[in-house]
Structures are given as structure tokens and as C-alpha cells.
Design a protein around this motif. Structure first.
Motif, PDB file in Angstrom:
ATOM      1  N   ASP A   1       0.848  -1.188   0.000  1.00 31.93           N
ATOM      2  CA  ASP A   1       0.000   0.000   0.000  1.00 31.93           C
ATOM      3  C   ASP A   1       0.884   1.240   0.000  1.00 31.93           C
ATOM      4  O   ASP A   1       1.790   1.373   0.838  1.00 31.93           O
ATOM      5  CB  ASP A   1      -0.911   0.022   1.232  1.00 31.93           C
ATOM      6  N   GLN A   2       0.636   2.140  -0.926  1.00 33.68           N
ATOM      7  CA  GLN A   2       1.421   3.361  -0.986  1.00 33.68           C
ATOM      8  C   GLN A   2       1.181   4.220   0.255  1.00 33.68           C
ATOM      9  O   GLN A   2       0.068   4.294   0.767  1.00 33.68           O
ATOM     10  CB  GLN A   2       1.081   4.158  -2.240  1.00 33.68           C
ATOM     11  N   ASN A   3       2.237   4.847   0.723  1.00 29.35           N
ATOM     12  CA  ASN A   3       2.129   5.735   1.886  1.00 29.35           C
ATOM     13  C   ASN A   3       3.054   6.923   1.677  1.00 29.35           C
ATOM     14  O   ASN A   3       3.652   7.080   0.608  1.00 29.35           O
ATOM     15  CB  ASN A   3       2.467   4.974   3.170  1.00 29.35           C
ATOM     16  N   ALA A   4       3.176   7.755   2.692  1.00 27.78           N
ATOM     17  CA  ALA A   4       3.963   8.974   2.554  1.00 27.78           C
ATOM     18  C   ALA A   4       5.446   8.690   2.367  1.00 27.78           C
ATOM     19  O   ALA A   4       6.188   9.520   1.815  1.00 27.78           O
ATOM     20  CB  ALA A   4       3.755   9.863   3.782  1.00 27.78           C
ATOM     21  N   THR A   5       5.899   7.506   2.791  1.00 32.13           N
ATOM     22  CA  THR A   5       7.325   7.189   2.709  1.00 32.13           C
ATOM     23  C   THR A   5       7.659   6.389   1.461  1.00 32.13           C
ATOM     24  O   THR A   5       8.640   6.685   0.759  1.00 32.13           O
ATOM     25  CB  THR A   5       7.765   6.397   3.955  1.00 32.13           C
ATOM     26  N   VAL A   6       6.877   5.366   1.189  1.00 33.74           N
ATOM     27  CA  VAL A   6       7.120   4.507   0.035  1.00 33.74           C
ATOM     28  C   VAL A   6       5.928   4.612  -0.900  1.00 33.74           C
ATOM     29  O   VAL A   6       4.816   4.182  -0.555  1.00 33.74           O
ATOM     30  CB  VAL A   6       7.345   3.043   0.460  1.00 33.74           C
ATOM     31  N   ASN A   7       6.157   5.164  -2.078  1.00 30.66           N
ATOM     32  CA  ASN A   7       5.088   5.343  -3.056  1.00 30.66           C
ATOM     33  C   ASN A   7       5.694   5.387  -4.442  1.00 30.66           C
ATOM     34  O   ASN A   7       6.934   5.395  -4.604  1.00 30.66           O
ATOM     35  CB  ASN A   7       4.300   6.619  -2.763  1.00 30.66           C
ATOM     36  N   ASP A   8       4.857   5.417  -5.460  1.00 33.64           N
ATOM     37  CA  ASP A   8       5.354   5.355  -6.834  1.00 33.64           C
ATOM     38  C   ASP A   8       6.242   6.546  -7.179  1.00 33.64           C
ATOM     39  O   ASP A   8       7.240   6.399  -7.899  1.00 33.64           O
ATOM     40  CB  ASP A   8       4.184   5.274  -7.812  1.00 33.64           C
TER      41      ASP A   8
END
Length: 491
Positions: free
Chosen positions: A307-314
Motif C-alpha cells: 500500500d502506498q504511503n507517505a514514505t514509500v510510493n510510486d
């Protein structure tokens, strides 16, 4: 664990049949059977090429390399290193044991002068003095690199000696597990490619984690590593993650893609990507973009796991991690890459899938390069790899298929390939048996040949060939940047 390093040369029974030790004999004098029928029937072969089995009965053959006298050294996983002496026409004549050590599992290399042999276990790189005229080691083993972990996870340590920069030995180390969180810390040395100056050693071995020139990290399992012969650029082929999830969905059948990555140079040429992070275990590469939930990118672009979040995202994955230069179909499992001498093609072994619903891979493919150091195809291409040798019935894989592993060129431009699943060594040539180092001529030959009957090892027509049609006269092409500079802190 104590290592067994028995250096005496032990003769084996020959190149056909089960190999059995014969103490203190440098060679049995037995000739290999000729021809040798492939264990699982004739492979499918692209027009203009020929493939034959030149040796069988080997024990899990992995990395292969020719010595300066034309002997083919083979790492037999969990057994040691054997040497196949060859006839002038490229066939195996007999086999002898060079190093008996059940810790050796894949990596093999020679010094530039051919007088030092290197091989690797899961934990160490070793070196021996080597006499090519006798086909044997002449010293006890020396530790060169140590501290590469326990015997778990991805245990192969691929070796490559630079031909552009003297004494620089590259070592590729993969992750311990499918998703290995210790790879978020570069100081562990896990999931890296490093180079070590073996001509500058002071007597003790290099500690892998704390020593060496870092070429790349965040590389799940880059088993194949090669030096492009014109520019000196370092490339690797990476095995990506299994059973990946994204936004609560499992998307493991056709994603993420396997990768061809560029890592800069050893010769001092500047590169923004050298020493950078390639994404693992947080960021991966799209192959079938339509199957990735909440993804708006193209094939070859990065996406974040879970799930994308503020730290790890596209956005983080695209801007702060290095993208592959070329992407391959998911689960192909590329294990080796070798360039031809003029840098117009890279040959890649695809070991094949192990947990995909429909098997994929199990073949030898070719990727066109421009002769200046870069692939011809753009980074979003889905047709960069052309199949040259493949299993005709993938539904029979993996149990009844050859599985390509190592590649090696001989002095005549013939390309040799090991298959660990069948214990075979194949040779790929033009139809007349000549070398294929100049692939443009070989690709143009025999376009309308009929399939060769099963079992002869000759030319046959592929039943399924993916990728672009061969166009090996192309000398240049557009180059899409391999990625952006890595910025920011560790996750």
C-alpha cells in the motif's frame, strides 16, 4: 564450517554418462560420445543457428569459463570445478576434476593473464594458482573475499574479472529471502554488486560488507554480470521478487519484470547511477502495467510494493531509485549475460519460472546493443529480447526441460551454455558449425530451413518466439537514461 579443498587433479569418466572419480589420473583418455542427443529432445532454434550437446552427465553445472588453452572449466554445484578438454571442432574430449570442494556453487573467473583461478562459495571467494597447459591448480586456495553470509537464501556469488581495468574482480551477492529488509542498510553488503582490487591485497582477505567499490545496491539477486566490451560499462540481469502484492491484490503472474541494469564504469568514466540504489525491497518494475492496481505508469517504470504511503510510493520509486535499462517478462530468471566482442548483442540465459501458473523462460535470448555501450531498444520496450534457443514445450517445464545457466565464448566465437537441470553443456553456432560472435551474418542465414528431427541437436524452427525480429545490422539506436541519481536517506 570447515572447507574441503582437495587440489589433486582427479580424472573423470568422460563427457557422456555419469562422472565417476578415478584417483590421481589427469585424464581417462575416453572420448565423449558424438553426437550426444539432448536429454529432452531437440531444442527449438531460431533460423540461422545450430545447437548441439557437447557434454552430459555433469553434476548441476553452473558457471563456465574457458582457460587460455581452450579448456572449459565448469562449476559443478556442491562438487567443485571440472575441466572439459575440447577438440578443434569444439566438441568435448574428456573431463578431469580441477578443484574438489562441495562449498563451491556458481561463481568462476580467471585473472587477465589466466594464471589465477577464482571460484566462490556462499561465504568466500577463493583463488588458486592455475596451470592451463596441465589443466590444474598448483597451489593451496587463498581467501580473497570473505564474510558473505550463511548458506541460506540466494547463495550464489557471481564473479567477473574486468577486462578493461586490471585486477578488478566484481562480486554479486543476492538477498537472503524473497523480501529481505536488511537490504535497506547498505552497510550489510547484502543485495549488492561490488568490485575488489585483487592486485592490491596485503595478505588478508577483503571483508565483503566493509570493503570494495560499490557499483549498486538494492539488487535482489543479480546473478548475471557483464562488462560491455566497447565502453566498459557494467551491466547485470536481476531476478525480481515472487508473490508480490499491491493494494491488497496479488499480482505475481506477470509482475514485477526481471531487469537489465546499468551500473556505470570501472575505468573512471562518470555515471550518475554508479553506486546507487535500484529499489529492492521497496520498489519494483512494471511488466504488465494493466494488472497493477492504482498504477498509471508504463512498462519499465517503477512502482511501490504493498500500500502506498507517505514514505514509500510510486513517486518515490521513480524519482529516488534507479530504473532498469531494459525489462524482461516476469519470472524468466535471467542467470547470465555475455556480450559479443563488438558490443552489438548481449546474450542472456533465462533459467525459467518455478512458481508461475504457466511456465515461462527456459531459453537463451539476445538483446541488441548499439556497439557504443547501450541497448538499442527503449526502456519501455516489451520486445527487447529475441529468443534463439528454447524448449519447444513449456508445459513440460521444469521437470522435462533444459534450464540455461552459464555462458562462455571460445576462441572461435562459439557460444557454450550450461544446463543445471539436465547436466548438459550446449554449443550454439551457425548452421555450418562456425562461430556466432558476428551475429549479423548468422541471423541472416537459413531463414527458410525446415525443423531438424528431434534428438539430433541441429537446427529447428521455434514453436514460440517472443521479442522483436532480429535486425542485427542496426548499429545505433535511441538511448533512454538508465535512471536518476539516488537522493535521500535510507527508508
Amino acid at each position: 564450517m570447515a572447507l574441503k579443498h582437495l587440489i589433486a587433479v582427479v580424472g573423470l569418466s568422460g563427457c557422456s554418462g555419469v562422472l565417476t572419480a578415478k584417483a590421481q589420473s589427469t585424464s581417462t583418455g575416453a572420448a565423449c560420445a558424438s553426437p550426444i542427443a539432448p536429454q529432452n529432445g531437440a531444442p527449438s532454434v531460431a533460423p540461422g543457428f545450430r545447437v548441439e550437446v557437447v557434454a552430459n552427465g555433469l553434476r548441476d553445472p553452473r558457471g563456465i569459463i574457458f582457460d587460455r588453452e581452450g579448456g572449459l572449466l565448469v562449476v559443478e554445484q556442491e562438487h567443485g570445478v571440472s575441466r572439459l578438454s575440447m577438440t578443434g571442432n569444439g566438441r568435448c574430449r574428456d573431463v578431469q576434476m580441477v578443484v574438489e570442494d562441495d562449498s563451491l556453487n556458481h561463481g568462476i573467473a580467471f585473472s587477465q593473464d589466466g594464471n589465477t583461478l577464482y571460484a566462490s562459495s556462499h561465504s568466500n571467494v577463493y583463488a588458486w594458482d592455475y596451470d592451463a597447459s596441465e589443466g590444474k591448480t598448483t597451489s593451496e586456495p587463498r581467501d580473497v573475499v570473505e564474510g558473505m553470509g550463511d548458506d541460506e537464501g540466494h547463495t550464489t556469488r557471481t564473479l567477473l574479472m574486468s577486462q578493461k581495468v586490471p585486477d578488478m574482480l566484481l562480486v554479486s551477492r543476492g538477498s537472503v529471502g524473497n523480501i529481505d529488509l536488511q537490504t535497506l542498510d547498505v552497510t550489510t553488503g547484502v543485495s549488492t554488486i561490488k568490485a575488489f582490487n585483487v592486485g592490491n591485497m596485503t595478505g588478508s582477505a577483503y571483508d565483503h560488507a566493509s570493503s570494495g567499490l560499490l557499483l549498486g545496491w538494492g539488487l535482489r539477486n543479480s546473478v548475471g554480470v557483464a562488462e560491455e566490451p566497447i565502453s566498459g560499462g557494467i551491466y547485470s540481469v536481476e531476478n525480481s521478487v515472487d508473490n508480490i502484492e499491491r493494494s491488497g491484490e496479488t499480482i505475481n503472474q506477470n509482475n514485477p519484470g526481471e531487469e537489465l541494469n546499468f551500473h556505470g564504469y570501472l575505468n573512471g568514466t562518470g555515471s550518475d547511477v554508479q553506486g546507487g540504489n535500484y529499489g529492492y525491497p521497496s520498489c519494483f518494475t512494471a511488466w504488465n502495467r494493466s494488472e497493477i492496481p492504482d498504477f498509471g505508469g508504463m512498462t519499465g517504470e517503477a512502482f511501490a510494493i504493498g500500500d502506498q504511503n507517505a514514505t514509500v510510493n510510486d513517486t518515490f520509486c521513480v524519482e529516488d531509485r534507479i530504473a532498469p535499462r531494459i525489462t524482461f517478462d516476469a519470472h524468466m530468471a535471467p542467470l547470465d549475460i555475455k556480450f559479443n566482442p563488438d558490443g552489438t548483442a548481449a546474450w542472456v540465459t533465462m533459467h525459467g519460472s518455478w512458481n508461475r501458473e504457466e511456465p515461462i523462460g527456459y531459453k537463451l535470448s539476445l538483446v541488441q546493443f548499439d556497439g557504443k555501450g547501450s541497448p538499442v531498444e527503449l526502456a519501455n520496450s516489451t520486445t527487447a529480447a529475441t529468443d534463439i534457443v528454447s524448449n519447444p514445450d513449456l508445459s513440460a517445464c521444469p521437470d522435462s526441460c533444459f534450464r540455461p545457466v552459464g555462458l562462455a565464448w571460445d576462441s572461435e566465437g562459439r557460444l557454450y551454455m550450461s544446463s543445471d537441470s539436465t547436466g548438459e553443456i550446449f554449443v550454439v553456432t551457425r548452421e555450418d558449425g562456425s562461430g556466432i560472435a558476428d551475429v549479423s551474418e548468422a541471423a541472416d542465414a537459413g531463414e527458410n530451413e525446415s525443423p531438424t528431427p528431434s534428438g539430433t541437436g541441429g537446427v529447428s524452427t521455434p514453436t514460440e518466439t517472443s521479442g522483436a525480429a532480429l535486425n542485427l545490422g542496426v548499429a545505433s539506436g535511441s538511448y533512454l537514461a538508465a535512471g536518476v541519481a539516488v537522493v535521500g536517506a535510507l527508508l
